[in-house]
Design an enzyme around this catalytic site. Structure first.
Site, PDB file in Angstrom:
ATOM      1  CE  LYS A   1      48.227  18.239  15.349  1.00 13.52           C
ATOM      2  NZ  LYS A   1      48.482  19.614  15.865  1.00 13.52           N
TER       3      LYS A   1
ATOM      4  CG  HIS B   1      50.164  13.406  21.879  1.00 13.82           C
ATOM      5  ND1 HIS B   1      49.868  14.606  22.491  1.00 13.82           N
ATOM      6  CD2 HIS B   1      50.162  13.641  20.543  1.00 13.82           C
ATOM      7  CE1 HIS B   1      49.685  15.533  21.563  1.00 13.82           C
ATOM      8  NE2 HIS B   1      49.857  14.973  20.373  1.00 13.82           N
TER       9      HIS B   1
END
Length: 522
Positions: free
Chosen positions: A382, A432
Site C-alpha cells: 500500500k 487476496h
C-alpha cells in the site's frame, strides 16, 4: 542427539566379574591379569613375585585358569583383561597357541597383551611362535626370574595402557567429528534441546575407554551475557536447571567470570571449561566427579567444548539476525500502515490472530510466530497506492479498485529476493487469493495458496470488518463471523474458518479486539 558409543566386541559381550583379590596396596582400579597354566605352583609363584606390583598408581588383579577351555569361559564371562600370561602345553601340546588364536581372531580382542611362557620351548620354538601368532612377548619359564617377570608385566601393562589411551582419544575424536556437523540447531525453536544435546555429548566423552571411565559424571552448561550467567542445561542432580544447586553453580561461575574466584578453587573433582571465542568468554561447561579424567581425556573434552563454543557464537549471530529481522519487519509494517488510519493496532491484532489460528491448526509454535510476524507486512504494498485512493471514504471506482489491486504485487517486489522475508513475501503477494480461485493477483485456488496467506486472508477480512474504516462502521463480532462463514469454501479455507469458529466460541476473538500503546510498540 544420538550418542555414538564404540566398544570392542569383548566389551560388548562382557558381564560383571566376581570380586577378585588385588595384589599390592594401590587404591586405583587394579589392572586385570589372566594367568593360564596347568601347574598350580606356577600360579602361586606368579602371585608371590607380583605381590607388590604397581603401575600408574594401580595394583594388579590376578585371575587364574588351569587350561584353555577354562580360560575361554573366564574371558567371555568377565571384564576385559590387560594382560594374559599363557602356557603353551596344557590339555594339548598347542592348547596355549590355540587360545591365542581364539582371543585374537574369534573373540576379537586386539588390545589384551599376550605373553607366552613355556617350560618346553622345543615344542613351541620362540621364532616360530613370534612369526605365526599375534603375541607380544615370549618367555622361557627356566629364565623367567622374579625381576624379569616384573619387567615383562610392567612393559605389557604400559603398552596396554597406551593402547587404551590411543583408543579412547580415537573414539573421542570420532565422536567429535560425527557430532560437530549436527551441533548447529536446524531451527532456533530447538535451542533448549540443542544445549541439552551438547551437554550430553560432553558428558559421554567422560565414559569413553576404560582409563577415562567416570561412573557418574554430572554437569551443567551455562551461557554468559555480560555479567549474567544463565543455566541452559543440566544432568543428574542438576537436571532441574532452576533449582538451588544449579543456582549455586551459576553463582560460582559468575565469580570465576568476574575474577573473584579461580577455576582451581572449585576443587580437584570439578572441571570448569570456559567456552571461548576470539578471547571472549561465552559460557562454561561445569562437570563434577571429574577427578579420574586423565590429561588426554581433558584435552578431548576441551576440543569438543571449543567446537561447541564456535557453534554457540554462530547461534548468537543467528539469533541477533533474527531479532534484527523481526524489528525490520515491524518498522516496515508501521511504515505501511502509517498511510492508513489504524496504524499499529491493526498489524498487532492481525499478528496475534494469525499466530493463534496457526497453532490451532497444529502448526508448531515457532512457525506460527513467524507467520504472525510475516502477517504484519501483508499490506506493505500500500506504500505504492496514492493516499487519495487509500483514504477515500466513498466507494472506489473500477479504475481506483484496479490501483488498489496492485498492492500485492508492489509488496512482493519490495520483499522479494531476501531469504529472511520469504514468508512475508508470500503473505503480501497471496493474501487476496480465494479458496475457489477467484481472487487476485494470480487466481490461485485451494492448497496452492500458501497456508500463511490463507490464514492472513481470514484474519485481515475479520479485522477490517470489526474495526471502523473511512468507508464503513465497525461490525459486531457476530456480524463479522456471519460474513466469514458465508465465505467458507469460496473465499476462505474451510479449516481456517472452523478454527475461527472455535476461537469465537472460547472468547479469544473478543479478547483480541483491543489494542493498547504497549501492543502498538511490541
Amino acid at each position: 542427539m544420538k550418542l555414538i558409543r564404540n566398544r570392542s566386541a569383548a566389551a560388548k559381550r562382557s558381564v560383571p566379574s566376581a570380586p577378585q583379590k588385588s595384589i599390592g596396596a594401590a587404591t586405583g582400579t587394579p589392572w586385570r591379569v589372566l594367568v593360564v597354566d596347568d601347574d598350580k605352583d606356577i600360579h602361586s609363584l606368579t602371585r608371590l613375585n607380583l605381590r607388590d606390583f604397581q603401575f600408574a598408581g594401580r595394583g594388579i588383579e590376578l585371575v587364574t585358569a588351569m587350561n584353555g577351555v577354562e580360560a575361554r569361559k573366564i574371558i567371555t564371562e568377565q571384564e576385559p583383561f590387560a594382560v594374559a600370561l599363557v602356557d603353551v602345553v596344557m590339555e594339548q601340546e598347542d592348547a596355549g597357541l590355540k587360545l591365542v588364536e581364539w582371543i585374537r581372531q574369534e573373540w576379537g580382542d586386539s588390545q589384551i597383551r599376550v605373553i607366552i611362557r613355556t617350560g618346553q620351548p622345543g615344542i613351541a620354538p620362540e621364532r616360530y611362535v613370534i612369526d605365526n601368532y599375534d603375541i607380544d612377548d615370549y618367555k622361557d619359564k627356566t629364565e623367567l626370574t622374579a625381576g624379569r617377570l616384573y619387567t615383562a608385566m610392567r612393559t605389557a601393562i604400559k603398552a596396554y595402557r597406551d593402547i587404551q589411551v590411543i583408543e579412547s582419544n580415537r573414539m573421542g575424536l570420532e565422536q567429535i567429528l560425527e557430532t560437530t556437523p549436527n551441533l548447529f540447531p536446524r531451527s532456533v525453536d530447538v535451542v533448549p534441546e540443542f544445549f541439552q544435546g551438547v551437554l550430553t555429548q560432553i558428558i559421554s566423552l567422560c565414559h569413553l575407554g576404560k582409563n577415562s571411565f567416570v561412573s557418574s559424571a554430572e554437569g551443567l552448561l551455562l551461557t554468559l551475557t555480560g555479567e549474567q550467567v544463565v543455566v541452559q542445561a543440566g544432568t543428574g542432580d542438576y537436571e532441574n536447571i532452576n533449582g538451588d544447586k544449579a543456582h549455586t553453580v551459576a553463582t560460582l561461575c559468575g565469580e570465576v567470570a568476574s575474577g573473584k574466584r579461580t577455576p582451581q578453587s572449585l576443587g580437584d573433582d570439578i572441571l570448569l571449561i570456559p567456552l571461548m571465542t576470539h578471547k571472549s568468554r561465552m559460557g562454561f561447561i561445569y562437570l563434577e566427579n571429574a577427578s579420574q579424567l586423565s590429561k588426554g581425556d581433558r584435552h578431548i573434552i576441551h576440543v569438543m567444548a571449543n567446537q561447541f563454543a564456535a557453534v554457540l557464537a554462530n547461534l548468537q549471530l543467528t539469533l541477533d539476525l533474527q531479532e534484527a529481522n523481526k524489528q525490520a519487519m515491524h518498522m516496515l509494517a508501521i511504515a505501511a500502515e502509517f498511510k492508513d488510519t489504524d496504524t499499529g493496532c491493526h498489524i498487532h491484532r492481525i499478528a496475534n490472530l494469525v499466530t493463534r489460528v496457526a497453532e490451532e491448526l497444529g502448526i508448531s509454535r515457532g512457525e506460527a510466530v513467524r507467520m504472525g510476524q510475516a502477517s504484519k507486512l501483508h499490506d506493505i504494498g500500500k506504500i505504492g497506492v496514492p493516499d487519495d485512493i487509500l483514504r477515500k471514504p466513498e466507494k472506489l471506482t473500477k479504475e481506483e479498485y484496479e490501483v488498489i489491486k496492485a498492492h500485492p504485487g508492489i509488496g512482493a517486489t519490495i520483499l522479494g529476493g531476501q531469504r529472511w522475508f520469504e514468508m512475508a513475501h508470500d503473505v503480501a503477494l497471496f493474501h487476496h487469493e480465494k479458496w475457489n480461485g477467484s481472487g487476485y493477483p494470480q487466481g490461485l485456488a485451494g492448497e496452492a495458496i500458501p497456508i500463511a496467506a490463507r490464514i492472513v486472508a481470514v484474519a485481515d477480512v475479520f479485522d477490517a470488518l470489526t474495526n471502523k474504516r473511512p468507508y464503513k462502521r465497525a461490525w459486531t463480532l457476530e456480524e463479522a463471523m456471519t460474513a466469514i462463514f458465508d465465505g467458507k469454501g469460496s473465499h476462505f479455507d474451510p479449516q481456517v474458518v472452523e478454527v475461527m469458529r472455535q476461537l469465537f466460541d472460547n472468547g479469544f476473538l473478543h479478547e483480541n479486539m483491543g489494542c493498547s500503546y504497549d501492543d502498538y510498540v511490541a
